[in-house]
Design a protein around this motif. Sequence first.
Motif, PDB file in Angstrom:
ATOM      1  N   ARG A  83      -4.640   0.166   5.206  1.00  0.00           N
ATOM      2  CA  ARG A  83      -3.665  -0.244   3.956  1.00  0.00           C
ATOM      3  C   ARG A  83      -4.369  -1.193   3.143  1.00  0.00           C
ATOM      4  N   PRO A  84      -4.923  -0.445   1.787  1.00  0.00           N
ATOM      5  CA  PRO A  84      -5.653  -1.297   1.060  1.00  0.00           C
ATOM      6  C   PRO A  84      -4.674  -2.445   0.342  1.00  0.00           C
ATOM      7  N   GLY A  85      -5.096  -3.484   0.256  1.00  0.00           N
ATOM      8  CA  GLY A  85      -4.296  -4.792  -0.302  1.00  0.00           C
ATOM      9  C   GLY A  85      -3.323  -5.459   0.663  1.00  0.00           C
ATOM     10  N   HIS A 134      -8.953  13.529  -9.629  1.00  0.00           N
ATOM     11  CA  HIS A 134      -8.088  13.103  -8.333  1.00  0.00           C
ATOM     12  C   HIS A 134      -8.871  11.796  -7.650  1.00  0.00           C
ATOM     13  N   ALA A 135     -10.249  12.305  -7.622  1.00  0.00           N
ATOM     14  CA  ALA A 135     -10.998  11.185  -6.911  1.00  0.00           C
ATOM     15  C   ALA A 135     -11.282   9.762  -7.509  1.00  0.00           C
ATOM     16  N   ARG A 136     -11.285  10.066  -8.600  1.00  0.00           N
ATOM     17  CA  ARG A 136     -11.606   8.724  -9.706  1.00  0.00           C
ATOM     18  C   ARG A 136     -10.177   8.113  -9.932  1.00  0.00           C
ATOM     19  N   GLU A 137      -9.142   8.990  -9.707  1.00  0.00           N
ATOM     20  CA  GLU A 137      -7.776   8.016  -9.698  1.00  0.00           C
ATOM     21  C   GLU A 137      -7.306   7.393  -8.633  1.00  0.00           C
ATOM     22  N   ALA A 138      -7.873   8.018  -7.367  1.00  0.00           N
ATOM     23  CA  ALA A 138      -7.572   7.456  -6.216  1.00  0.00           C
ATOM     24  C   ALA A 138      -8.332   6.075  -5.901  1.00  0.00           C
ATOM     25  N   ALA A 139      -9.617   6.052  -6.360  1.00  0.00           N
ATOM     26  CA  ALA A 139     -10.513   4.999  -6.503  1.00  0.00           C
ATOM     27  C   ALA A 139      -9.904   3.966  -7.459  1.00  0.00           C
ATOM     28  N   ASP A 140      -9.643   4.245  -8.491  1.00  0.00           N
ATOM     29  CA  ASP A 140      -8.968   3.362  -9.588  1.00  0.00           C
ATOM     30  C   ASP A 140      -7.660   2.609  -9.039  1.00  0.00           C
ATOM     31  N   ARG A 141      -6.844   3.616  -8.346  1.00  0.00           N
ATOM     32  CA  ARG A 141      -5.572   2.819  -7.740  1.00  0.00           C
ATOM     33  C   ARG A 141      -5.996   1.767  -6.728  1.00  0.00           C
ATOM     34  N   LEU A 156      -6.593  -3.002 -18.611  1.00  0.00           N
ATOM     35  CA  LEU A 156      -5.709  -3.007 -17.365  1.00  0.00           C
ATOM     36  C   LEU A 156      -4.320  -2.468 -17.471  1.00  0.00           C
ATOM     37  N   TYR A 157      -3.792  -2.892 -18.649  1.00  0.00           N
ATOM     38  CA  TYR A 157      -2.382  -2.568 -18.833  1.00  0.00           C
ATOM     39  C   TYR A 157      -2.418  -0.999 -19.047  1.00  0.00           C
ATOM     40  N   ASP A 158      -3.169  -0.422 -19.789  1.00  0.00           N
ATOM     41  CA  ASP A 158      -3.265   1.076 -20.181  1.00  0.00           C
ATOM     42  C   ASP A 158      -3.259   1.769 -18.648  1.00  0.00           C
ATOM     43  N   LEU A 159      -4.402   1.302 -17.780  1.00  0.00           N
ATOM     44  CA  LEU A 159      -4.467   1.926 -16.357  1.00  0.00           C
ATOM     45  C   LEU A 159      -3.138   1.676 -15.690  1.00  0.00           C
ATOM     46  N   LEU A 160      -2.535   0.701 -15.684  1.00  0.00           N
ATOM     47  CA  LEU A 160      -1.023   0.497 -14.999  1.00  0.00           C
ATOM     48  C   LEU A 160      -0.138   1.339 -15.470  1.00  0.00           C
ATOM     49  N   LYS A 161      -0.089   1.801 -16.795  1.00  0.00           N
ATOM     50  CA  LYS A 161       0.915   2.386 -17.485  1.00  0.00           C
ATOM     51  C   LYS A 161       0.593   3.904 -17.196  1.00  0.00           C
ATOM     52  N   SER A 162      -0.847   4.352 -17.141  1.00  0.00           N
ATOM     53  CA  SER A 162      -1.342   5.424 -16.607  1.00  0.00           C
ATOM     54  C   SER A 162      -1.043   5.974 -15.566  1.00  0.00           C
ATOM     55  N   TYR A 163      -1.255   5.163 -14.479  1.00  0.00           N
ATOM     56  CA  TYR A 163      -0.848   5.393 -12.951  1.00  0.00           C
ATOM     57  C   TYR A 163       0.447   4.954 -12.524  1.00  0.00           C
ATOM     58  N   ASP A 164       1.120   4.433 -13.478  1.00  0.00           N
ATOM     59  CA  ASP A 164       2.693   4.114 -13.080  1.00  0.00           C
ATOM     60  C   ASP A 164       2.600   3.047 -12.038  1.00  0.00           C
ATOM     61  N   LEU A 165       1.730   1.996 -12.036  1.00  0.00           N
ATOM     62  CA  LEU A 165       1.387   0.869 -11.254  1.00  0.00           C
ATOM     63  C   LEU A 165       2.276  -0.259 -11.685  1.00  0.00           C
ATOM     64  N   HIS A 166       2.538  -1.291 -10.908  1.00  0.00           N
ATOM     65  CA  HIS A 166       3.399  -2.522 -11.490  1.00  0.00           C
ATOM     66  C   HIS A 166       2.607  -3.724 -10.865  1.00  0.00           C
ATOM     67  N   ALA A 167       2.566  -4.837 -11.833  1.00  0.00           N
ATOM     68  CA  ALA A 167       2.029  -6.042 -11.225  1.00  0.00           C
ATOM     69  C   ALA A 167       2.590  -6.649 -10.259  1.00  0.00           C
ATOM     70  N   SER A 183       0.790  -1.310  -0.043  1.00  0.00           N
ATOM     71  CA  SER A 183      -0.071   0.031   0.056  1.00  0.00           C
ATOM     72  C   SER A 183       0.776   1.314   0.242  1.00  0.00           C
ATOM     73  N   ASP A 184       0.391   2.180  -0.401  1.00  0.00           N
ATOM     74  CA  ASP A 184       0.811   3.765  -0.584  1.00  0.00           C
ATOM     75  C   ASP A 184       1.127   4.275   0.847  1.00  0.00           C
TER      76      ASP A 184
END
Length: 456
Positions: free
Chosen positions: A323-325, A410-417, A445-456, A153-154
């Motif tokens: 701590r989500p996840g 920002h609210a949508r991004e936080a919920a997506d993350r 999902l790959y596009d969202l991971l790239k957009s939010y700079d997240l990693h599987a 978690s962040d």
Amino acid sequence: MTDKPVLLVVEDDLALQRQLRWAYDGYTIVTAATRAEAIEAVRAHEPAVVTLDLGLPPDPDGTTEGFATLANILALKPDTKVIVASGHGARDSALEAIARGAWDFYAKPIDIDALGLIVTRAFHVQALEAENRRLARRNEAAGRGFGGLIYASDEMARVVRTVERVAATDVSVMLLGASGTGKELLARGLHDASPRARGAFVAINCAAIPETLLESELFGHEKGAFTGAVKMTPGKIETAAGGTLFLDEIGDVPLALQVKLLRFLQERTIERIGGRKAIAVDTRIVCATHRDLDAMVADGSFREDLYYRLAEIIVRIPALGERPGDAVLLARHFVRHHAAAMKLAVTGLAPDAVAAIAAWPWPGNVRELENRIKRAVIMADGKQVTAADLDLDDRAGEDDGDALPLNLRHAREAADRRAIRIALTQAEGNISGASRLLGISRPTLYDLLKSYDLHA
């Protein structure tokens, strides 16, 4: 809106506002003449840099409204570089603005070229800081294990970043958090990341030792100091010399002993019980508690001067439910650990168990989770722990209600993350599984991971 970086000009002089609007070709210029307009512009455009005239209506000859605007901007978007304007002879106001978080200042009447250099530098620094944050998130995602902690978690990543930064210094650190949140693991990680890593890490739980013995445990005693003292015994402070002493549950130290501990922190010397010689000791103190020390200071049960000596840096640790996840990530670790330790055939978590763990608020934090998983591993009939084995009901943790986000994006991004992190954790990093849980395609999902700079 173009792809140019956004510069917000907060200026109530409309002629000067127009002059500044046309002075910069390389930026998207947004203007505001009042505090309300400035706040609206920050929410809508998220400017990287703001130029701010402190003399805004209804106080154009003062700075009250300007300082309030500065505070609002930094509260909404702390990484904004705010450049304040100071009139002739108003340098003190500009310096006060810097102390309140402004990045730089410029003098009126305005020299467009000089201000342009300040603005350019502000955009450059802001871009560098954004890139550093992006790289830090990527490094954290690649492998997290500070002090043996397991997290994704962040919320916990921010705590670890703070501890890593203070580790290199020699300040006293106070870890505040509920029981079972990992305070000792963080303290050990701080020690391992510090220049004292080659020294000893010594931990003592002040609440677990009777008051009559705690002084001897901390400061040691000389031979013959009391009945049963058949030899000289160094205390924990002395044992940790050159290293770190972790004082867990510092709020349980009695007042009489608080005085002696304060003297050590001030003079860096101790006297063993029954001793007459001051002994210099170089030990770093890290302490922790789940108690409300501010309330204890107010009612006189904890010394204020000791509190400030111990709490040079305060680190607040989030509860597991915040701590989500992380609960599912930790649960999988505990299943593997306890199944191996007890030589049982359990290999993982069933889908209904994952859902139950993710929904449960975990008021007892990591300790409650580990105990629950240990019991479930023993009770499991098959190779997977089920929701029935966990013996949890269906209620989920209640939302405490966060502060209003900067804007809807920002609210949508936080919920997506949050949803993506939970799905990836439940799917054990499998993209296909996570996309099914989220109800989207793998490419999306790959596009969202790239957009939010997240990693599987």
